[in-house]
Design a protein around this motif. Structure first.
Motif, mmCIF file in Angstrom:
data_model
loop_
_atom_site.group_PDB
_atom_site.id
_atom_site.type_symbol
_atom_site.label_atom_id
_atom_site.label_comp_id
_atom_site.label_asym_id
_atom_site.label_seq_id
_atom_site.Cartn_x
_atom_site.Cartn_y
_atom_site.Cartn_z
ATOM 1 N N ILE A 46 -34.895 -24.925 -6.722
ATOM 2 C CA ILE A 46 -33.580 -25.443 -6.615
ATOM 3 C C ILE A 46 -32.741 -25.053 -5.547
ATOM 4 O O ILE A 46 -33.130 -24.124 -4.905
ATOM 5 C CB ILE A 46 -32.887 -25.077 -8.041
ATOM 6 N N THR A 47 -31.762 -25.697 -5.316
ATOM 7 C CA THR A 47 -30.831 -25.427 -4.065
ATOM 8 C C THR A 47 -29.780 -24.670 -4.756
ATOM 9 O O THR A 47 -29.039 -25.328 -5.755
ATOM 10 C CB THR A 47 -30.179 -26.728 -3.363
ATOM 11 N N LEU A 48 -29.374 -23.489 -4.243
ATOM 12 C CA LEU A 48 -28.310 -22.894 -4.998
ATOM 13 C C LEU A 48 -26.838 -22.806 -4.141
ATOM 14 O O LEU A 48 -25.870 -22.672 -4.911
ATOM 15 C CB LEU A 48 -28.673 -21.227 -4.943
ATOM 16 N N PHE A 49 -26.975 -23.308 -2.880
ATOM 17 C CA PHE A 49 -25.802 -23.395 -2.024
ATOM 18 C C PHE A 49 -25.765 -24.539 -1.325
ATOM 19 O O PHE A 49 -26.813 -25.009 -0.785
ATOM 20 C CB PHE A 49 -25.596 -22.263 -0.918
ATOM 21 N N HIS A 50 -24.757 -25.349 -1.208
ATOM 22 C CA HIS A 50 -24.334 -26.285 -0.079
ATOM 23 C C HIS A 50 -23.900 -25.785 1.096
ATOM 24 O O HIS A 50 -23.057 -24.785 1.008
ATOM 25 C CB HIS A 50 -23.178 -27.373 -0.617
ATOM 26 N N ARG A 51 -24.701 -26.053 2.136
ATOM 27 C CA ARG A 51 -24.498 -25.256 3.606
ATOM 28 C C ARG A 51 -23.341 -26.197 4.040
ATOM 29 O O ARG A 51 -23.579 -27.444 4.294
ATOM 30 C CB ARG A 51 -25.686 -25.326 4.502
ATOM 31 N N LEU A 52 -22.194 -25.747 4.300
ATOM 32 C CA LEU A 52 -21.187 -26.307 4.987
ATOM 33 C C LEU A 52 -20.758 -25.966 6.593
ATOM 34 O O LEU A 52 -21.535 -25.148 6.951
ATOM 35 C CB LEU A 52 -19.704 -25.950 4.317
ATOM 36 N N ALA A 53 -20.023 -26.607 7.108
ATOM 37 C CA ALA A 53 -19.707 -26.248 8.573
ATOM 38 C C ALA A 53 -19.224 -24.726 8.686
ATOM 39 O O ALA A 53 -19.559 -24.226 9.506
ATOM 40 C CB ALA A 53 -18.604 -27.377 9.105
ATOM 41 N N ARG A 54 -18.409 -24.546 7.759
ATOM 42 C CA ARG A 54 -17.859 -23.114 7.658
ATOM 43 C C ARG A 54 -17.975 -22.560 6.187
ATOM 44 O O ARG A 54 -17.356 -22.702 5.309
ATOM 45 C CB ARG A 54 -16.381 -23.101 8.050
ATOM 46 N N GLY A 55 -18.954 -21.725 6.386
ATOM 47 C CA GLY A 55 -19.398 -21.169 4.967
ATOM 48 C C GLY A 55 -20.250 -21.897 4.120
ATOM 49 O O GLY A 55 -21.033 -22.835 4.502
ATOM 50 N N VAL A 56 -20.381 -21.417 3.003
ATOM 51 C CA VAL A 56 -21.390 -22.224 1.817
ATOM 52 C C VAL A 56 -20.535 -22.350 0.524
ATOM 53 O O VAL A 56 -19.377 -21.774 0.371
ATOM 54 C CB VAL A 56 -22.609 -21.296 1.613
ATOM 55 N N GLU A 57 -21.063 -23.029 -0.323
ATOM 56 C CA GLU A 57 -20.595 -23.420 -1.466
ATOM 57 C C GLU A 57 -21.555 -23.650 -2.735
ATOM 58 O O GLU A 57 -22.584 -24.275 -2.303
ATOM 59 C CB GLU A 57 -19.804 -24.863 -1.530
ATOM 60 N N LEU A 58 -21.424 -22.912 -3.858
ATOM 61 C CA LEU A 58 -22.396 -23.056 -4.952
ATOM 62 C C LEU A 58 -22.663 -24.318 -5.417
ATOM 63 O O LEU A 58 -21.546 -25.294 -5.562
ATOM 64 C CB LEU A 58 -21.907 -22.062 -5.818
ATOM 65 N N THR A 59 -23.858 -24.736 -5.601
ATOM 66 C CA THR A 59 -24.292 -25.949 -6.160
ATOM 67 C C THR A 59 -23.754 -25.871 -7.793
ATOM 68 O O THR A 59 -23.550 -24.510 -8.417
ATOM 69 C CB THR A 59 -25.619 -26.199 -6.109
ATOM 70 N N ALA A 60 -23.954 -26.965 -8.550
ATOM 71 C CA ALA A 60 -23.967 -26.781 -9.848
ATOM 72 C C ALA A 60 -24.780 -25.618 -10.619
ATOM 73 O O ALA A 60 -24.543 -24.986 -11.400
ATOM 74 C CB ALA A 60 -24.146 -27.942 -10.547
ATOM 75 N N GLU A 61 -25.993 -25.570 -10.090
ATOM 76 C CA GLU A 61 -27.074 -24.631 -10.527
ATOM 77 C C GLU A 61 -26.803 -23.297 -10.384
ATOM 78 O O GLU A 61 -26.640 -22.260 -11.148
ATOM 79 C CB GLU A 61 -28.550 -24.995 -10.103
#
Length: 290
Positions: A46-61
């Motif tokens: 599963i994907t745990l993080f969304h990779r953003l331009a600056r930092g990351v963000e947790l996925t729902a999982e």
């Protein structure tokens, strides 16, 4: 079960919302953190993080998994400390905003320590909400509605606002005309002069003397005669008792949120921590010798 190192890295990355900051905390490179997260995601498929331009963000999982990981890590750390840590009296850490520490907690510490002289305390000042997770204190004092996921909160005191100023500022001012004096404003998202004026059914002061980002410095400015402050009465009790400032109106603005004693339910607290929670709660009603 995935390796514990991967879970520690996941928790740190989720807390910081940044792989680089997590790497600095864990003593790793950013590449190592990124690799461990990829391995953890591959382990679960599963994907745990969304990779953003600056930092990351947790996925729902990832967001759903984080509380369990954090609880397990905290429980393991506490058990390790209790079983293998330095014997004898252990330091209990209290995390709270600097204004609460200086103006509300410190005046009560003498009474608390006198009640239980063997308790060793460490007070950590909080400057932003994320600091609570970084410090991992035994006890927290938080400002809000009393609802924090995974926490047990006990109400300490409500926030009540009313205008105050130094007695010297009123010299030569006709009685009841204090609204012409300059007012002190506080930055941030909180109720202010407009809300209080509606409650008092009068016009708010229009002239701003100065704006502060800290209630401690705003109160110091009020005591120095800089202007009129719409003050937290619980945090101003010592200054009022010592007549460094005086109240200008009986009208009070009660805020819907207040200050809470907060702890983690999943970690079995030591007896001395339980006792300190009780003392702090009881100190709310104690008569302080101001």
């Amino acid at each position: 079960m995935p390796p514990l190192d991967w879970l520690r890295t996941f928790e740190a990355a989720a807390r910081h919302e940044n792989f680089t900051e997590a790497a600095d905390e864990l003593g790793l490179t950013q590449a190592a953190v990124s690799q461990q997260i990829r391995k953890l995601e591959a382990h679960f498929k599963i994907t745990l993080f969304h990779r953003l331009a600056r930092g990351v963000e947790l996925t729902a999982e990832g967001d759903a998994y984080l509380p369990s990981v954090r609880s397990a890590i905290h429980a393991l750390a506490r058990s390790t400390e209790d079983l293998f840590g330095k014997k004898g009296s252990k330091v209990i850490t209290i995390a709270c905003p600097a204004s609460i520490a200086s103006l509300w907690l410190v005046p009560r510490l003498q009474w608390i320590i006198a009640s239980r002289p063997k308790i060793s305390l460490s007070v950590a000042a909080i400057h932003r909400p994320a600091d609570y997770e970084a410090i991992k204190a035994d006890i927290e004092i938080r400002f809000g509605n009393g609802k924090w996921e995974g926490k047990i909160a006990t109400h300490l005191f409500s926030e009540v606002l009313s205008p105050i100023c130094a007695p010297s500022l009123l010299v030569g001012v006709p009685e009841g005309k204090w609204q012409s004096l300059p007012c002190i404003r506080l930055a941030g998202r909180r109720s202010g002069w407009s809300e209080w004026a509606i409650e008092a059914k009068m016009s708010p002061p229009r002239k701003t003397a100065i704006r502060f980002d800290s209630f401690i410095t705003a109160l110091d400015a009020a005591k120095a005669g800089v202007g009129v402050l719409l003050a937290s009465l619980p945090l101003s009790e010592r200054a009022l008792a010592q007549q460094e400032v005086v109240r200008l109106s009986p009208v009070e603005l009660a805020m819907p949120i207040g200050n809470w004693l907060v702890r983690n339910p999943e970690v079995q607290m030591r007896a001395e921590v339980e006792e300190l929670c009780r003392l702090i709660s009881h100190s709310v009603a104690s008569d302080l010798p101001f």
